[in-house]
Design a protein around this motif. Structure first.
Motif, PDB file in Angstrom:
ATOM      1  N   GLU A  39       0.847  -1.177   0.000  1.00 17.63           N
ATOM      2  CA  GLU A  39       0.000   0.000   0.000  1.00 17.63           C
ATOM      3  C   GLU A  39       0.891   1.238   0.000  1.00 17.63           C
ATOM      4  O   GLU A  39       1.765   1.386   0.848  1.00 17.63           O
ATOM      5  CB  GLU A  39      -0.911   0.023   1.235  1.00 17.63           C
ATOM      6  N   THR A  40       0.669   2.120  -0.973  1.00 15.48           N
ATOM      7  CA  THR A  40       1.421   3.370  -1.042  1.00 15.48           C
ATOM      8  C   THR A  40       0.479   4.536  -0.770  1.00 15.48           C
ATOM      9  O   THR A  40      -0.697   4.345  -0.484  1.00 15.48           O
ATOM     10  CB  THR A  40       2.083   3.540  -2.424  1.00 15.48           C
ATOM     11  N   ASP A  41       1.023   5.746  -0.893  1.00 15.87           N
ATOM     12  CA  ASP A  41       0.212   6.934  -0.644  1.00 15.87           C
ATOM     13  C   ASP A  41      -0.976   7.025  -1.584  1.00 15.87           C
ATOM     14  O   ASP A  41      -1.998   7.604  -1.240  1.00 15.87           O
ATOM     15  CB  ASP A  41       1.061   8.200  -0.809  1.00 15.87           C
ATOM     16  N   LYS A  42      -0.827   6.488  -2.791  1.00 17.74           N
ATOM     17  CA  LYS A  42      -1.864   6.683  -3.804  1.00 17.74           C
ATOM     18  C   LYS A  42      -2.565   5.396  -4.221  1.00 17.74           C
ATOM     19  O   LYS A  42      -3.780   5.375  -4.369  1.00 17.74           O
ATOM     20  CB  LYS A  42      -1.244   7.349  -5.043  1.00 17.74           C
ATOM     21  N   VAL A  43      -1.805   4.343  -4.462  1.00 17.33           N
ATOM     22  CA  VAL A  43      -2.405   3.102  -4.959  1.00 17.33           C
ATOM     23  C   VAL A  43      -1.768   1.905  -4.264  1.00 17.33           C
ATOM     24  O   VAL A  43      -0.736   2.016  -3.605  1.00 17.33           O
ATOM     25  CB  VAL A  43      -2.195   2.950  -6.488  1.00 17.33           C
ATOM     26  N   ASN A  44      -2.397   0.755  -4.426  1.00 12.17           N
ATOM     27  CA  ASN A  44      -1.808  -0.499  -3.975  1.00 12.17           C
ATOM     28  C   ASN A  44      -1.078  -1.145  -5.142  1.00 12.17           C
ATOM     29  O   ASN A  44      -1.557  -1.114  -6.281  1.00 12.17           O
ATOM     30  CB  ASN A  44      -2.885  -1.443  -3.439  1.00 12.17           C
ATOM     31  N   VAL A  45       0.077  -1.732  -4.855  1.00 14.68           N
ATOM     32  CA  VAL A  45       0.919  -2.336  -5.887  1.00 14.68           C
ATOM     33  C   VAL A  45       1.205  -3.776  -5.490  1.00 14.68           C
ATOM     34  O   VAL A  45       1.614  -4.052  -4.361  1.00 14.68           O
ATOM     35  CB  VAL A  45       2.250  -1.558  -6.041  1.00 14.68           C
ATOM     36  N   GLU A  46       0.982  -4.697  -6.437  1.00 19.08           N
ATOM     37  CA  GLU A  46       1.311  -6.107  -6.204  1.00 19.08           C
ATOM     38  C   GLU A  46       2.697  -6.396  -6.773  1.00 19.08           C
ATOM     39  O   GLU A  46       2.984  -6.061  -7.922  1.00 19.08           O
ATOM     40  CB  GLU A  46       0.256  -7.005  -6.844  1.00 19.08           C
ATOM     41  N   VAL A  47       3.538  -7.012  -5.964  1.00 21.33           N
ATOM     42  CA  VAL A  47       4.929  -7.291  -6.341  1.00 21.33           C
ATOM     43  C   VAL A  47       5.057  -8.753  -6.726  1.00 21.33           C
ATOM     44  O   VAL A  47       4.534  -9.640  -6.032  1.00 21.33           O
ATOM     45  CB  VAL A  47       5.890  -6.960  -5.173  1.00 21.33           C
ATOM     46  N   ILE A  48       5.755  -9.013  -7.819  1.00 22.99           N
ATOM     47  CA  ILE A  48       5.907 -10.383  -8.304  1.00 22.99           C
ATOM     48  C   ILE A  48       7.246 -10.973  -7.869  1.00 22.99           C
ATOM     49  O   ILE A  48       8.162 -10.257  -7.472  1.00 22.99           O
ATOM     50  CB  ILE A  48       5.799 -10.448  -9.843  1.00 22.99           C
ATOM     51  N   SER A  49       7.323 -12.287  -7.966  1.00 26.97           N
ATOM     52  CA  SER A  49       8.588 -12.984  -7.746  1.00 26.97           C
ATOM     53  C   SER A  49       9.280 -13.161  -9.088  1.00 26.97           C
ATOM     54  O   SER A  49       8.654 -13.564 -10.074  1.00 26.97           O
ATOM     55  CB  SER A  49       8.327 -14.352  -7.109  1.00 26.97           C
ATOM     56  N   GLU A  50      10.559 -12.828  -9.137  1.00 27.05           N
ATOM     57  CA  GLU A  50      11.315 -12.941 -10.381  1.00 27.05           C
ATOM     58  C   GLU A  50      11.797 -14.366 -10.633  1.00 27.05           C
ATOM     59  O   GLU A  50      12.284 -14.678 -11.720  1.00 27.05           O
ATOM     60  CB  GLU A  50      12.531 -11.996 -10.351  1.00 27.05           C
ATOM     61  N   GLU A  51      11.679 -15.235  -9.612  1.00 26.50           N
ATOM     62  CA  GLU A  51      12.126 -16.616  -9.742  1.00 26.50           C
ATOM     63  C   GLU A  51      11.060 -17.563  -9.208  1.00 26.50           C
ATOM     64  O   GLU A  51      10.278 -17.209  -8.318  1.00 26.50           O
ATOM     65  CB  GLU A  51      13.437 -16.851  -8.978  1.00 26.50           C
ATOM     66  N   ALA A  52      11.028 -18.776  -9.753  1.00 26.51           N
ATOM     67  CA  ALA A  52      10.153 -19.820  -9.222  1.00 26.51           C
ATOM     68  C   ALA A  52      10.860 -20.523  -8.072  1.00 26.51           C
ATOM     69  O   ALA A  52      12.082 -20.610  -8.035  1.00 26.51           O
ATOM     70  CB  ALA A  52       9.804 -20.819 -10.328  1.00 26.51           C
ATOM     71  N   GLY A  53      10.082 -21.007  -7.121  1.00 26.49           N
ATOM     72  CA  GLY A  53      10.669 -21.717  -5.986  1.00 26.49           C
ATOM     73  C   GLY A  53       9.719 -21.768  -4.816  1.00 26.49           C
ATOM     74  O   GLY A  53       8.491 -21.810  -4.995  1.00 26.49           O
ATOM     75  N   VAL A  54      10.283 -21.748  -3.614  1.00 23.03           N
ATOM     76  CA  VAL A  54       9.507 -21.830  -2.388  1.00 23.03           C
ATOM     77  C   VAL A  54       9.846 -20.630  -1.516  1.00 23.03           C
ATOM     78  O   VAL A  54      11.014 -20.268  -1.368  1.00 23.03           O
ATOM     79  CB  VAL A  54       9.818 -23.134  -1.626  1.00 23.03           C
ATOM     80  N   VAL A  55       8.817 -20.005  -0.951  1.00 24.03           N
ATOM     81  CA  VAL A  55       9.043 -18.888  -0.049  1.00 24.03           C
ATOM     82  C   VAL A  55       9.696 -19.420   1.220  1.00 24.03           C
ATOM     83  O   VAL A  55       9.104 -20.214   1.951  1.00 24.03           O
ATOM     84  CB  VAL A  55       7.728 -18.173   0.300  1.00 24.03           C
ATOM     85  N   SER A  56      10.934 -19.014   1.468  1.00 21.08           N
ATOM     86  CA  SER A  56      11.648 -19.526   2.630  1.00 21.08           C
ATOM     87  C   SER A  56      11.607 -18.579   3.814  1.00 21.08           C
ATOM     88  O   SER A  56      11.729 -19.005   4.960  1.00 21.08           O
ATOM     89  CB  SER A  56      13.114 -19.825   2.261  1.00 21.08           C
ATOM     90  N   GLU A  57      11.415 -17.271   3.545  1.00 18.33           N
ATOM     91  CA  GLU A  57      11.458 -16.332   4.661  1.00 18.33           C
ATOM     92  C   GLU A  57      10.756 -15.029   4.289  1.00 18.33           C
ATOM     93  O   GLU A  57      10.903 -14.525   3.181  1.00 18.33           O
ATOM     94  CB  GLU A  57      12.919 -16.033   5.032  1.00 18.33           C
TER      95      GLU A  57
END
Length: 409
Positions: A39-57
């Motif tokens: 969430e920013t001052d103006k809009v919400n932004v969805e961030v992507i993962s640049e690599e495939a794998g497993v979320v470790s942390e």
């Protein structure tokens, strides 16, 4: 291993808030898949993962403020069956020599992991931290399992007498007795608040009013709406009439379509009209670009598209930057009269209101007519009374004679 970094958001935006993690530790993520919503001052932004794998942390919690360029998560290799987190637990046991420490460390780590996996709103996480409550122990009312502030408050109501006796605070009794609910402002709401206050403090804002007899424009709309929909696949509303009337009035009174830059007045030779839209996160003002070059159908389609993007939280920063004048419609909520506040550096904003039947003198007769109050708030440093009254009078005359409006467009 790949790091998830807060991307460049816009020239004027240097930070954001973690609104929601779309992936949790142990979840599989594909390349290009969304992993977090900022969430920013103006809009919400969805961030992507640049690599495939497993979320470790995850390196930031929901509700945390993060800076552009900051690492907020790590994606490791794997298929989702294992993560790097469990592997760390045996090492901690071997390193600790004290007899009781090995038992305490895994418990704390498991508790932390359970809390990270729990889906909760930022406000709920904050309240849980303040009350010392483990989110994983809360039974949410939400059928999707999302923990909210009410769930944390309800869960914490039983043990509070013991806590209050040992560690009383000044604010706890007020919040724990159910008479008040504290909720942190979202980043967008904080920005809206500060900018509105800045406008009130830094402009010589005045408001002038008039009323419009909506009889003719309503009759024209009623006659043409079916044909209009068949030809354009979009419904004919009042906003296109008002947008066109505003553009015509701005051309006649160019100082209303300007802004102040230091000691200069910058008159805009374009007509990018902001249309205020109410959303759950607050008021946003997407822009209808080059409204003077668009016909009624194009304006209606553009407004409908922007309103849908606003409700779906899909507006981009480019959708809301660079407007020259704003229209806001409090009438959709039943407002009869209001004084709208200027939008940013613009020097004028038109407020529409609800249409209400009232007795009006027509010649020497009294008739019941559908009337709308309209308000123009303006910066008196740039616009004098003559221009402000003339602008509003032009809008009134065009809407009361919509055939003239069609000819002007």
């Amino acid at each position: 291993m790949a790091e998830i970094i807060v991307p460049e958001l816009a020239e004027s935006i240097t930070e954001g808030t973690i609104a929601q993690w779309l992936k949790q530790p142990g979840d599989t993520v594909e390349k290009g898949e969304f992993i977090v919503e900022l969430e920013t001052d103006k809009v919400n932004v969805e961030v992507i993962s640049e690599e495939a794998g497993v979320v470790s942390e995850l390196l930031a919690a929901e509700g945390d403020t993060v800076l552009v360029g900051q690492v907020i998560a790590v994606v490791g290799a794997g298929s989702g069956s294992t993560t790097s987190a469990p592997a760390a637990q045996p090492e901690a046991k071997e390193e600790v020599k004290a007899p009781e420490a090995p038992k305490a460390a895994p418990v704390a780590e498991e508790t932390s992991n359970e809390q990270d996996r729990t889906i909760a709103s930022p406000a709920a996480r904050k309240l849980a931290r303040e009350k010392g409550i483990n989110l994983s122990e809360i039974s949410p009312v939400d059928p999707m399992g999302r923990v909210r502030v009410q769930d944390v408050s309800a869960h914490g109501s039983a043990p509070t007498p013991v806590k209050a006796a040992s560690a009383p605070t000044a604010s706890a009794p007020k919040e724990d007795d159910g008479r008040t609910t504290r909720e942190k402002m979202s980043r967008r709401r904080q920005t809206i608040a500060s900018r509105l206050l800045e406008v009130r403090q830094n402009t010589a804002m005045l408001t002038t009013f008039n009323e419009i007899d909506m009889t003719n424009v309503m009759a024209l709309r009623s006659r043409k709406k079916d044909q209009f929909f068949e030809q354009n696949d979009v419904r004919l509303g009042f906003m296109s009439f008002f947008t066109k009337a505003v553009v015509a009035a701005l051309k006649k009174y160019p100082y209303v379509n300007s802004q102040i830059d230091g000691t200069d007045i910058v008159k805009n030779n374009f007509y990018d009209i902001g249309i205020a839209v109410s959303t759950e996160g607050g008021l946003v003002v997407p822009i209808v670009r080059e409204a003077d070059r668009k016909n009624f159908a194009e304006i209606e389609a553009n407004i409908g598209e922007l309103a849908k993007k606003a409700r779906d939280n899909k507006l981009a920063l480019s959708d809301m930057s660079g407007g020259s004048f704003t229209i806001t419609n409090g009438g959709v909520f039943g407002s009869l009269l209001s004084t709208p506040i200027l939008n940013g550096t613009q020097v004028g904003i038109l407020g529409m209101h609800t249409i209400q039947k009232r007795p009006i003198a027509v010649g020497n007769e009294i008739e019941i007519r559908p009337m709308m109050y309209v308000a123009l708030s303006y910066d008196h440093r740039v616009i004098d009374g003559k221009d402000s009254v003339g602008f509003l009078k032009t809008v009134k005359e065009l809407l009361e004679n919509p055939e003239d409006l069609l000819l002007n467009s």
